[in-house]
Scaffold this motif. Structure first.
Motif, PDB file in Angstrom:
ATOM      1  N   UNK A  74       0.831  -1.197   0.000  1.00 28.71           N
ATOM      2  CA  UNK A  74       0.000   0.000   0.000  1.00 28.71           C
ATOM      3  C   UNK A  74       0.872   1.258   0.000  1.00 28.71           C
ATOM      4  N   UNK A  75       1.870   1.270   0.865  1.00 23.12           N
ATOM      5  CA  UNK A  75       2.758   2.437   0.952  1.00 23.12           C
ATOM      6  C   UNK A  75       3.523   2.658  -0.355  1.00 23.12           C
ATOM      7  N   UNK A  76       3.826   1.568  -1.054  1.00 24.93           N
ATOM      8  CA  UNK A  76       4.564   1.682  -2.318  1.00 24.93           C
ATOM      9  C   UNK A  76       3.769   2.408  -3.400  1.00 24.93           C
ATOM     10  N   UNK A  77       2.458   2.511  -3.223  1.00 32.29           N
ATOM     11  CA  UNK A  77       1.617   3.176  -4.218  1.00 32.29           C
ATOM     12  C   UNK A  77       1.832   4.691  -4.239  1.00 32.29           C
ATOM     13  N   UNK A  78       2.429   5.224  -3.172  1.00 35.02           N
ATOM     14  CA  UNK A  78       2.570   6.677  -3.048  1.00 35.02           C
ATOM     15  C   UNK A  78       3.973   6.989  -2.536  1.00 35.02           C
ATOM     16  N   UNK A  79       4.783   7.616  -3.376  1.00 35.40           N
ATOM     17  CA  UNK A  79       6.174   7.886  -2.997  1.00 35.40           C
ATOM     18  C   UNK A  79       6.288   8.869  -1.841  1.00 35.40           C
ATOM     19  N   UNK A  80       5.185   9.531  -1.503  1.00 31.90           N
ATOM     20  CA  UNK A  80       5.206  10.482  -0.378  1.00 31.90           C
ATOM     21  C   UNK A  80       4.940   9.801   0.970  1.00 31.90           C
ATOM     22  N   UNK A  81       4.674   8.490   0.934  1.00 31.12           N
ATOM     23  CA  UNK A  81       4.474   7.745   2.184  1.00 31.12           C
ATOM     24  C   UNK A  81       5.793   7.112   2.592  1.00 31.12           C
ATOM     25  N   UNK A  82       6.252   7.445   3.785  1.00 30.43           N
ATOM     26  CA  UNK A  82       7.499   6.938   4.331  1.00 30.43           C
ATOM     27  C   UNK A  82       7.163   5.841   5.341  1.00 30.43           C
ATOM     28  N   UNK A  83       7.297   4.579   4.918  1.00 34.00           N
ATOM     29  CA  UNK A  83       6.960   3.447   5.792  1.00 34.00           C
ATOM     30  C   UNK A  83       8.195   3.011   6.567  1.00 34.00           C
ATOM     31  N   UNK A  84       8.050   2.905   7.881  1.00 28.64           N
ATOM     32  CA  UNK A  84       9.138   2.474   8.753  1.00 28.64           C
ATOM     33  C   UNK A  84       8.618   1.478   9.786  1.00 28.64           C
ATOM     34  N   UNK A  85       9.513   0.609  10.258  1.00 27.53           N
ATOM     35  CA  UNK A  85       9.145  -0.431  11.212  1.00 27.53           C
ATOM     36  C   UNK A  85      10.086  -0.431  12.403  1.00 27.53           C
ATOM     37  N   UNK A  86       9.525  -0.622  13.593  1.00 28.03           N
ATOM     38  CA  UNK A  86      10.317  -0.767  14.812  1.00 28.03           C
ATOM     39  C   UNK A  86       9.895  -2.041  15.528  1.00 28.03           C
ATOM     40  N   UNK A  87      10.782  -2.566  16.350  1.00 25.87           N
ATOM     41  CA  UNK A  87      10.495  -3.773  17.111  1.00 25.87           C
ATOM     42  C   UNK A  87       9.852  -3.425  18.452  1.00 25.87           C
ATOM     43  N   UNK A  88       8.793  -4.131  18.754  1.00 23.80           N
ATOM     44  CA  UNK A  88       8.014  -3.864  19.968  1.00 23.80           C
ATOM     45  C   UNK A  88       8.873  -3.840  21.221  1.00 23.80           C
ATOM     46  N   UNK A  89       9.688  -4.881  21.401  1.00 17.56           N
ATOM     47  CA  UNK A  89      10.391  -5.033  22.676  1.00 17.56           C
ATOM     48  C   UNK A  89      11.590  -4.110  22.807  1.00 17.56           C
ATOM     49  N   UNK A  90      11.982  -3.476  21.709  1.00 18.18           N
ATOM     50  CA  UNK A  90      13.066  -2.487  21.773  1.00 18.18           C
ATOM     51  C   UNK A  90      12.529  -1.080  22.019  1.00 18.18           C
ATOM     52  N   UNK A  91      11.207  -0.924  21.923  1.00 21.54           N
ATOM     53  CA  UNK A  91      10.590   0.399  22.083  1.00 21.54           C
ATOM     54  C   UNK A  91       9.359   0.302  22.987  1.00 21.54           C
ATOM     55  N   UNK A  92       9.555  -0.061  24.262  1.00 19.83           N
ATOM     56  CA  UNK A  92       8.411  -0.242  25.172  1.00 19.83           C
ATOM     57  C   UNK A  92       7.579   1.016  25.361  1.00 19.83           C
ATOM     58  N   UNK A  93       8.211   2.181  25.262  1.00 21.48           N
ATOM     59  CA  UNK A  93       7.468   3.422  25.473  1.00 21.48           C
ATOM     60  C   UNK A  93       6.476   3.669  24.341  1.00 21.48           C
ATOM     61  N   UNK A  94       6.830   3.242  23.127  1.00 20.93           N
ATOM     62  CA  UNK A  94       5.911   3.371  21.998  1.00 20.93           C
ATOM     63  C   UNK A  94       4.794   2.337  22.118  1.00 20.93           C
TER      64      UNK A  94
END
Length: 205
Positions: free
Chosen positions: A101-121
């Motif tokens: 879905x994100x690839x359909x629009x070059x203005x969408x910046x898709x990023x991923x983080x790992x749950x256990x490395x970012x407990x505050x998020x």
């Protein structure tokens, strides 16, 4: 929506993985018989290997319908952040769709983080008090939350909640029934959910 002011900022987005980096990380971990997080048991590694295969299949098979394609192409610049882990079955079933879905629009910046490395998020995006994943948080350029999705399509979420009331549940059979649902649904339900979600955005450049 105020949660994002405190836990998601541009530095977090800049330091997060893109989809290809996430996939590459998982493959490298599997070569070492490891997964993400601290539990590298044979069971967790087996889940991760299966998930890598699922993502490979979905990467090839995901087809976005015309209505959703047009809606996404019209979105302004955004940051989409996914909270995930490699061993999570729901993540493997849904993240390839979000990436496509994100690839359909070059203005969408898709990023991923790992749950256990970012407990505050993760703690800012609990589902009924649980650290369920994946969670997608969709933000505009001002880092204001526009919407969120997760941890799974609504019919599956209902099945999961109902299963918690059944102490004698056959867990293996239940998990198999969930993955069968994903295979049979062919990403139709999640597409309708995203159409409704994005139509409710208050987007601006």
């Amino acid at each position: 929506m105020n949660n994002t002011v405190h836990v998601i900022d541009q530095d977090l987005i800049n330091g997060a993985l893109d989809y290809h980096g996430y996939r590459d990380m998982i493959k490298l971990l599997l070569q070492e018989r490891k997964t993400t997080g601290n539990n590298h048991s044979d069971e967790m590694v087996a889940y991760t290997k299966m998930n890598d295969q699922r993502m490979n299949r979905w990467d090839k098979k995901v087809m976005i319908n015309e209505e959703l394609t047009e809606i996404v192409k019209q979105l302004p610049a955004m940051n989409w952040l996914i909270i995930t882990e490699a061993w999570c079955g729901d993540a493997a079933q849904n993240i390839p769709f979000i990436a496509k879905l994100a690839d359909l629009n070059e203005k969408i910046n898709l990023r991923l983080i790992l749950r256990d490395e970012h407990p505050e998020v993760m703690d800012a995006y609990l589902t009924n008090g649980a650290k369920s994943i994946p969670i997608l948080v969709m933000l505009n350029q001002q880092m204001e939350e526009q919407g969120k999705w997760g941890p799974r399509p609504e019919p599956i979420q209902k099945m999961v909640l109902e299963s918690k009331q059944k102490p004698s549940l056959d867990k293996l059979a239940f998990v198999e029934s969930i993955h069968k649902w994903y295979a049979d649904d062919k990403m139709q339900t999640i597409q309708q959910e995203f159409i409704r979600l994005i139509k409710n955005f208050n987007t601006h450049e």
